[in-house]
Design a protein around this motif. Structure first.
Motif, short mmCIF file in Angstrom:
data_model
loop_
_atom_site.label_atom_id
_atom_site.label_comp_id
_atom_site.label_asym_id
_atom_site.label_seq_id
_atom_site.Cartn_x
_atom_site.Cartn_y
_atom_site.Cartn_z
N GLN A 198 43.25 -69.28 32.85
CA GLN A 198 42.38 -68.24 33.42
C GLN A 198 41.08 -68.85 33.93
N ALA A 199 40.59 -69.86 33.25
CA ALA A 199 39.31 -70.47 33.62
C ALA A 199 39.46 -71.67 34.55
N THR A 200 40.70 -72.05 34.89
CA THR A 200 40.95 -73.24 35.69
C THR A 200 41.01 -72.91 37.17
N ASP A 201 40.28 -73.66 37.95
CA ASP A 201 40.31 -73.52 39.41
C ASP A 201 41.35 -74.48 39.96
N LEU A 202 42.27 -73.99 40.77
CA LEU A 202 43.31 -74.83 41.36
C LEU A 202 42.95 -75.16 42.80
N ASP A 203 43.12 -76.41 43.16
CA ASP A 203 42.92 -76.82 44.56
C ASP A 203 44.25 -76.62 45.28
N ASP A 204 44.55 -75.35 45.55
CA ASP A 204 45.86 -75.02 46.11
C ASP A 204 45.81 -74.68 47.60
N ALA A 205 44.73 -75.08 48.28
CA ALA A 205 44.60 -74.76 49.70
C ALA A 205 45.70 -75.41 50.53
N ALA A 206 46.02 -76.69 50.22
CA ALA A 206 47.05 -77.38 50.99
C ALA A 206 48.41 -76.73 50.80
N CYS A 207 48.71 -76.32 49.57
CA CYS A 207 49.97 -75.62 49.29
C CYS A 207 50.01 -74.30 50.05
N PHE A 208 48.91 -73.57 50.04
CA PHE A 208 48.84 -72.29 50.74
C PHE A 208 49.09 -72.48 52.24
N GLU A 209 48.46 -73.50 52.83
CA GLU A 209 48.64 -73.77 54.25
C GLU A 209 50.08 -74.13 54.58
N ARG A 210 50.69 -74.96 53.74
CA ARG A 210 52.09 -75.33 53.97
C ARG A 210 53.01 -74.11 53.88
N THR A 211 52.70 -73.22 52.97
CA THR A 211 53.49 -72.00 52.85
C THR A 211 53.38 -71.16 54.12
N LEU A 212 52.18 -71.02 54.63
CA LEU A 212 52.01 -70.27 55.87
C LEU A 212 52.78 -70.93 57.01
N ASP A 213 52.79 -72.27 57.03
CA ASP A 213 53.55 -72.98 58.07
C ASP A 213 55.04 -72.64 57.99
N VAL A 214 55.56 -72.63 56.75
CA VAL A 214 56.97 -72.30 56.57
C VAL A 214 57.26 -70.89 57.05
N VAL A 215 56.45 -69.95 56.62
CA VAL A 215 56.68 -68.55 56.96
C VAL A 215 56.52 -68.31 58.47
N GLU A 216 55.53 -68.96 59.06
CA GLU A 216 55.23 -68.69 60.47
C GLU A 216 56.16 -69.42 61.43
N PHE A 217 56.59 -70.65 61.05
CA PHE A 217 57.29 -71.47 62.03
C PHE A 217 58.70 -71.91 61.63
N GLN A 218 59.06 -71.85 60.35
CA GLN A 218 60.27 -72.54 59.93
C GLN A 218 61.41 -71.63 59.50
N ALA A 219 61.39 -70.38 59.90
CA ALA A 219 62.54 -69.52 59.61
C ALA A 219 63.83 -70.11 60.17
N PRO A 220 63.85 -70.62 61.42
CA PRO A 220 65.09 -71.22 61.93
C PRO A 220 65.55 -72.41 61.11
N VAL A 221 64.59 -73.22 60.63
CA VAL A 221 64.95 -74.39 59.83
C VAL A 221 65.58 -73.96 58.51
N LEU A 222 64.97 -72.99 57.84
CA LEU A 222 65.52 -72.51 56.58
C LEU A 222 66.90 -71.89 56.76
N ARG A 223 67.06 -71.14 57.84
CA ARG A 223 68.36 -70.54 58.10
C ARG A 223 69.41 -71.62 58.38
N GLU A 224 69.04 -72.63 59.16
CA GLU A 224 69.98 -73.72 59.45
C GLU A 224 70.33 -74.48 58.17
N ARG A 225 69.33 -74.71 57.33
CA ARG A 225 69.56 -75.41 56.06
C ARG A 225 70.46 -74.60 55.14
N ALA A 226 70.22 -73.30 55.08
CA ALA A 226 71.07 -72.44 54.26
C ALA A 226 72.50 -72.43 54.78
#
Length: 353
Positions: A231-259
């Motif tokens: 609860q008291a720990t600050d996570l430096d998760d900005a890079a993870c958050f950005e990568r997630t947005l990249d996946v959601v915004e741009f990589q739907a075709p990649v995930l579908r092809e991989r699946a």
């Protein structure tokens, strides 16, 4: 009744589960589910950009098995798993059924787990603290935590997949991105691999086999103290958050092809479409946190791999036929498990690509 939290490196969602598990620390797993808030109808989901990527449906075999053999003739058959998979696929593999029918031992998938049992009633008392740990320790909203450009991207994607959900705005970026990713999968005809795991469990049960846990155990003695620390720990998760947005915004075709590649057993495509870097970025944001460093929760990927290899050595020494599941990304990527097995002197028969 006890609850146990676990994590695996099977997909980007697995990395977000790391944060959830650190936050929940067993309490939610032990308690009955709380009613979900009324669903808000999502806005129209953005169309998939690559119109040539069609979704595979119907009965599909998945990839072939990697077979590892000792000089004494003992065999380890490995099924590579992937998540997400196409929502319309019914998985059926005669090769896997035959391997399990002849097996006398089963190894579970590698990874790591927070080793902490929480009793049912204690879990109920920990729920408020667990929910609090999922939020920013300073009480900031996502808009207050994120750069303006990043928040603008988030806001657009959130509207598309989560609608007007206001509660998510109070969560940590990594937790919020996990919720976005889950909704994104559903909106793109993808789902987690629970159908595969359920089918495997049924096959094990029919043979009277119980899967041996191969995950690295991270012992937590005091659930309440761990939650307060989180609860008291600050996570430096900005890079993870950005990568997630990249996946959601741009990589739907990649995930579908991989699946699709997994459903059709196309190992060459799975090798080409690995998303291990996204997972690694999110895991590293946890490992770099103060709570992880204080508790020794670091170098988890290498330690988990070493533990799995030791379990394999022991199984092959004592069992004629062993069946195992491993995420495909750990079988075909850099520093993969297959190369490590070959380096140990085992013979390998890889599935056709």
């Amino acid at each position: 009744m006890h609850g146990r939290i676990s994590s695996r490196w099977t997909a980007p969602a697995g990395a977000w589960a790391v944060a959830l598990q650190l936050a929940l620390a067993g309490a939610v797993a032990a308690a009955p589910p709380t009613p979900a808030p009324p669903a808000v109808p999502p806005a129209v989901v953005p169309p998939v950009v690559d119109l040539a990527t069609l979704q595979v449906t119907g009965e599909q075999p998945g990839p072939g098995l990697w077979k590892v053999t000792t000089p004494q003739g003992h065999v380890l058959s490995i099924l590579g798993t992937v998540t997400p998979i196409p929502a319309g696929v019914q998985w059926r593999s005669d090769e896997v059924r035959q391997a399990i029918a002849g097996a006398d031992h089963v190894l579970g998938s590698p990874g790591w787990t927070l080793d902490m049992d929480v009793g049912f009633f204690k879990g109920l008392t920990l729920l408020p603290l667990a929910r609090s740990a999922m939020r920013d320790p300073e009480g900031r909203t996502l808009q207050q935590q994120l750069p303006a450009a990043t928040y603008a991207r988030w806001e657009g994607l959130k509207q598309s997949y989560l609608g007007r959900d206001r509660g998510v705005e109070k969560e940590r970026p990594m937790i919020a991105s996990g919720r976005l990713y889950t909704a994104f999968l559903k909106g793109n005809g993808l789902r987690n691999g629970s159908e595969v795991s359920d089918a495997l469990k049924a096959a094990y049960k029919a043979r009277g086999l119980k899967s041996e846990d191969t995950r690295l155990k991270l012992k937590v003695d005091d659930a309440r103290a761990a939650l307060k620390e989180m609860q008291a720990t600050d996570l430096d998760d900005a890079a993870c958050f950005e990568r997630t947005l990249d996946v959601v915004e741009f990589q739907a075709p990649v995930l579908r092809e991989r699946a699709n590649a997994w459903a059709l057993g196309d190992v060459a495509a799975l090798r080409r479409l690995s998303m291990a870097e996204t997972v690694r970025t999110c895991v590293e944001s946890i490992e770099d946190s103060s709570i992880a460093r204080r508790r020794g929760w670091t170098n988890l990927e290498a330690r988990g791999k070493a533990q799995w290899l030791a379990k394999v050595d022991a199984a092959l020494a004592t069992h004629a036929q062993t069946f195992a599941t491993v995420p495909v990304s750990l079988l075909v990527g850099p520093s993969n498990y297959i190369d490590a097995l070959v380096a140990r002197g085992y013979q390998l028969e890889a599935p056709p690509e």
